[in-house]
Motif scaffolding. Structure first.
Motif, PDB file in Angstrom:
ATOM      1  N   LEU A  20       0.956  -1.139  -0.279  1.00 49.97           N
ATOM      2  CA  LEU A  20       0.194   0.103   0.229  1.00 49.97           C
ATOM      3  C   LEU A  20       0.883   1.389  -0.098  1.00 49.97           C
ATOM      4  CD1 LEU A  20      -2.696  -0.875   2.725  1.00 49.97           C
ATOM      5  CD2 LEU A  20      -3.093  -0.536   0.024  1.00 49.97           C
ATOM      6  N   TYR A  75       1.350   1.521  -3.873  1.00 53.04           N
ATOM      7  CA  TYR A  75      -0.039   1.250  -4.568  1.00 53.04           C
ATOM      8  C   TYR A  75      -0.781   1.955  -3.229  1.00 53.04           C
ATOM      9  CZ  TYR A  75       3.285  -0.893  -8.400  1.00 53.04           C
ATOM     10  OH  TYR A  75       4.088  -1.077  -8.800  1.00 53.04           O
ATOM     11  N   PRO A  76      -0.807   2.911  -2.915  1.00 53.53           N
ATOM     12  CA  PRO A  76      -2.085   3.615  -2.403  1.00 53.53           C
ATOM     13  C   PRO A  76      -3.749   3.126  -2.586  1.00 53.53           C
ATOM     14  CG  PRO A  76      -0.393   4.854  -2.553  1.00 53.53           C
ATOM     15  CD  PRO A  76       0.210   4.224  -3.553  1.00 53.53           C
ATOM     16  N   ASP A  77      -4.164   2.670  -3.873  1.00 53.17           N
ATOM     17  CA  ASP A  77      -5.432   2.656  -4.541  1.00 53.17           C
ATOM     18  C   ASP A  77      -4.755   0.709  -4.975  1.00 53.17           C
ATOM     19  OD1 ASP A  77      -6.531   5.352  -3.709  1.00 53.17           O
ATOM     20  OD2 ASP A  77      -5.545   6.325  -5.585  1.00 53.17           O
ATOM     21  N   ARG A 121      -6.458  -5.193  -2.591  1.00 49.11           N
ATOM     22  CA  ARG A 121      -6.541  -4.975  -0.452  1.00 49.11           C
ATOM     23  C   ARG A 121      -7.069  -6.856  -0.715  1.00 49.11           C
ATOM     24  NH1 ARG A 121      -5.837   0.072   0.843  1.00 49.11           N
ATOM     25  NH2 ARG A 121      -6.179   1.852  -0.537  1.00 49.11           N
TER      26      ARG A 121
END
Length: 272
Positions: free
Chosen positions: A153, A156-158, A161
């Motif tokens: 994350l 690549y925060p978005d 998940r």
């Protein structure tokens, strides 16, 4: 990093068989028989995987588990490696476990053996060497590569998940496994029903048992706690190798993954 002359070598098994064949959504992007035979950022995906492994310090003999040797020879780079004796074919079994077991029983001096897959287009020789060095130093009979969610994350925060949420946070598998003795092969039997455990709770139950499934479902243990439980269940030593690479868990399972992976590869080239 240790030189090739001093680094301990491992046998490498790249799983590249296709259950869906040309009907696989990724294979359909370019009308090929196997998704690992698509070109991604100008290079056949299986070629990219094998090339990176071959450039690592720890890679000894490299085997590709696939339905036919002709599929490998259809890629000129792989054919040249085969002619040079650097790359070899081993027939795939009917499922992941059967392929691993068959390879272990077929390959001379198979151990220690590191298993990867033909759709790990973002794996690098650095990642492979990190996993091998940590595995060999641990003395474990079974090892699995995992990346913390925080590492992914941060880059690549978005992004992805669908993590394995445990007591010590989220984790993602990197499709790198090691077995270092014949006794450890029975641990690979967990792949008999497939590898997507996070998406298939019944597979978790069948492969690991009820107690493990409850520990997993309710986040009752850390990643090492889960490994210790499996070590007792299987009567082998188990090591979780932490991978400090955000790209390590990203493979090409679908067209969306293909697009994202190709973009990452292009960005890598631009920053070199």
């Amino acid at each position: 990093m240790a030189s090739q002359s001093t680094s301990a070598k491992v046998t490498v098994l790249v799983l590249a068989a296709s259950r869906a064949g040309p009907q696989d959504a990724v294979a359909q992007l370019q009308s090929v028989s196997h998704k690992c035979l698509v070109e991604i950022d100008g290079e056949v995906m299986l070629q990219r995987v094998v090339r990176e492994i071959a450039e690592s310090d720890h890679a000894g003999d490299i085997y590709v588990s696939i339905e036919s040797e002709d599929l490998m020879r259809g890629v000129p780079f792989l054919a040249d490696m085969m002619d040079a004796g650097r790359l070899k074919f081993v027939a795939a079994g009917e499922n992941l476990f059967a392929s691993i077991e068959q390879a272990a029983n077929t390959i001379p001096d198979a151990y220690p053996m590191v298993v990867s897959t033909g759709d790990n287009a973002l794996h690098t020789s650095e990642m492979f060497d990190h996993f091998c060095s940590k595995t060999l130093a641990s003395g474990a009979e079974v090892a699995v590569a995992m990346t913390p969610a925080s590492t992914i994350l941060e880059a690549y925060p978005d992004g992805k998940r669908a993590f394995h949420e445990l007591k010590d946070g989220g984790w993602s598998s990197c499709n790198l496994y090691a077995v270092t003795s014949p006794a450890a092969i029975r641990a690979a039997k967990v792949f008999e029903t497939g590898g997507q455990f996070g998406k298939q709770p019944r597979r978790i139950l069948k492969a690991f048992g009820l107690r493990f499934m409850l520990m997993y479902k309710f986040s009752l243990a850390t990643i090492d706690g889960m490994a210790n439980y499996l070590a007792k269940r299987w009567n082998v030593s188990v090591k979780v190798v932490r991978m400090p690479f955000a790209d390590a868990p990203i493979d090409v399972d679908n067209p969306g993954d293909f697009t994202r992976t190709e973009a990452i590869l292009k960005k890598r080239r631009e920053t070199v």
